[in-house]
Design a protein around this motif. Structure first.
Motif, PDB file in Angstrom:
ATOM      1  N   LYS A   1      37.653  21.023  35.988  1.00  0.00           N
ATOM      2  CA  LYS A   1      37.195  22.338  36.027  1.00  0.00           C
ATOM      3  C   LYS A   1      36.616  23.002  37.442  1.00  0.00           C
ATOM      4  O   LYS A   1      36.079  22.249  37.961  1.00  0.00           O
ATOM      5  CB  LYS A   1      35.992  22.712  34.952  1.00  0.00           C
ATOM      6  N   ARG A   2      37.022  24.315  37.736  1.00  0.00           N
ATOM      7  CA  ARG A   2      36.758  24.625  39.109  1.00  0.00           C
ATOM      8  C   ARG A   2      36.452  26.305  38.706  1.00  0.00           C
ATOM      9  O   ARG A   2      37.039  26.914  38.051  1.00  0.00           O
ATOM     10  CB  ARG A   2      37.942  24.556  40.020  1.00  0.00           C
ATOM     11  N   SER A   3      35.607  26.857  39.525  1.00  0.00           N
ATOM     12  CA  SER A   3      35.131  28.063  39.458  1.00  0.00           C
ATOM     13  C   SER A   3      36.018  28.903  40.379  1.00  0.00           C
ATOM     14  O   SER A   3      36.436  28.601  41.618  1.00  0.00           O
ATOM     15  CB  SER A   3      33.882  28.368  39.931  1.00  0.00           C
TER      16      SER A   3
ATOM     17  N   SER B   1      36.942  33.555  41.613  1.00  0.00           N
ATOM     18  CA  SER B   1      36.475  34.662  41.357  1.00  0.00           C
ATOM     19  C   SER B   1      37.560  35.622  40.919  1.00  0.00           C
ATOM     20  O   SER B   1      38.355  35.627  42.065  1.00  0.00           O
ATOM     21  CB  SER B   1      35.501  35.018  42.550  1.00  0.00           C
TER      22      SER B   1
ATOM     23  N   ARG C   1      33.165  35.978  38.080  1.00  0.00           N
ATOM     24  CA  ARG C   1      33.223  34.445  38.230  1.00  0.00           C
ATOM     25  C   ARG C   1      33.930  33.662  36.729  1.00  0.00           C
ATOM     26  O   ARG C   1      33.349  34.436  35.655  1.00  0.00           O
ATOM     27  CB  ARG C   1      31.957  33.756  38.491  1.00  0.00           C
ATOM     28  N   THR C   2      34.819  32.864  36.975  1.00  0.00           N
ATOM     29  CA  THR C   2      35.184  32.339  35.697  1.00  0.00           C
ATOM     30  C   THR C   2      35.667  30.947  36.033  1.00  0.00           C
ATOM     31  O   THR C   2      35.587  30.446  37.216  1.00  0.00           O
ATOM     32  CB  THR C   2      36.298  33.074  35.534  1.00  0.00           C
ATOM     33  N   SER C   3      35.901  29.993  35.240  1.00  0.00           N
ATOM     34  CA  SER C   3      36.299  28.725  35.522  1.00  0.00           C
ATOM     35  C   SER C   3      37.373  28.260  34.738  1.00  0.00           C
ATOM     36  O   SER C   3      37.827  28.961  33.680  1.00  0.00           O
ATOM     37  CB  SER C   3      35.039  27.544  34.912  1.00  0.00           C
TER      38      SER C   3
ATOM     39  N   SER D   1      40.311  25.303  34.071  1.00  0.00           N
ATOM     40  CA  SER D   1      40.322  23.579  34.013  1.00  0.00           C
ATOM     41  C   SER D   1      41.893  23.266  33.924  1.00  0.00           C
ATOM     42  O   SER D   1      42.740  23.887  33.282  1.00  0.00           O
ATOM     43  CB  SER D   1      40.017  22.906  32.649  1.00  0.00           C
TER      44      SER D   1
ATOM     45  N   TRP E   1      46.218  21.839  40.562  1.00  0.00           N
ATOM     46  CA  TRP E   1      45.265  22.481  41.828  1.00  0.00           C
ATOM     47  C   TRP E   1      45.960  22.296  43.012  1.00  0.00           C
ATOM     48  O   TRP E   1      45.988  23.334  43.763  1.00  0.00           O
ATOM     49  CB  TRP E   1      43.820  21.696  41.633  1.00  0.00           C
TER      50      TRP E   1
ATOM     51  N   ASN F   1      41.938  32.846  45.088  1.00  0.00           N
ATOM     52  CA  ASN F   1      41.156  33.588  44.187  1.00  0.00           C
ATOM     53  C   ASN F   1      42.132  34.879  44.013  1.00  0.00           C
ATOM     54  O   ASN F   1      42.362  35.314  42.811  1.00  0.00           O
ATOM     55  CB  ASN F   1      39.725  34.062  44.562  1.00  0.00           C
TER      56      ASN F   1
END
Length: 75
Positions: free
Chosen positions: A7-9, A11, A16-18, A20, A26, A41
């Motif tokens: 899980k990463r954040s 924008s 902001r959202t996360s 996975s 990734w 982003n």
């Protein structure tokens, strides 16, 4: 296997959202953003804006990455 999702954040348009994703997704997502000269982003926001409402953002990113990888392999 690639291991569990990480899980990463992100924008997206100031919110902001996360998300996975498995580490290989990734890695490739970052590489695609860099190759396109975009911040991760910004690319995530583009994908978010075009996805169907029923499709989660993580799924939309995975499909985007898969399509890019397949297109690269076809060339």
């Amino acid at each position: 296997m690639s291991g569990p999702p990480v899980k990463r954040s992100l924008s997206l348009r100031g919110h902001r959202t996360s998300v996975s994703l498995e580490e290989p997704f990734w890695h490739e997502f970052r590489a695609i953003a860099q190759a396109e000269g975009k911040a991760i982003n910004a690319l995530a926001a583009e994908i978010d804006a075009t996805r169907e409402l029923e499709t989660g953002l993580a799924s939309a990113i995975r499909v985007y990455v898969l399509q890019k990888v397949k297109a690269r392999a076809a060339n």
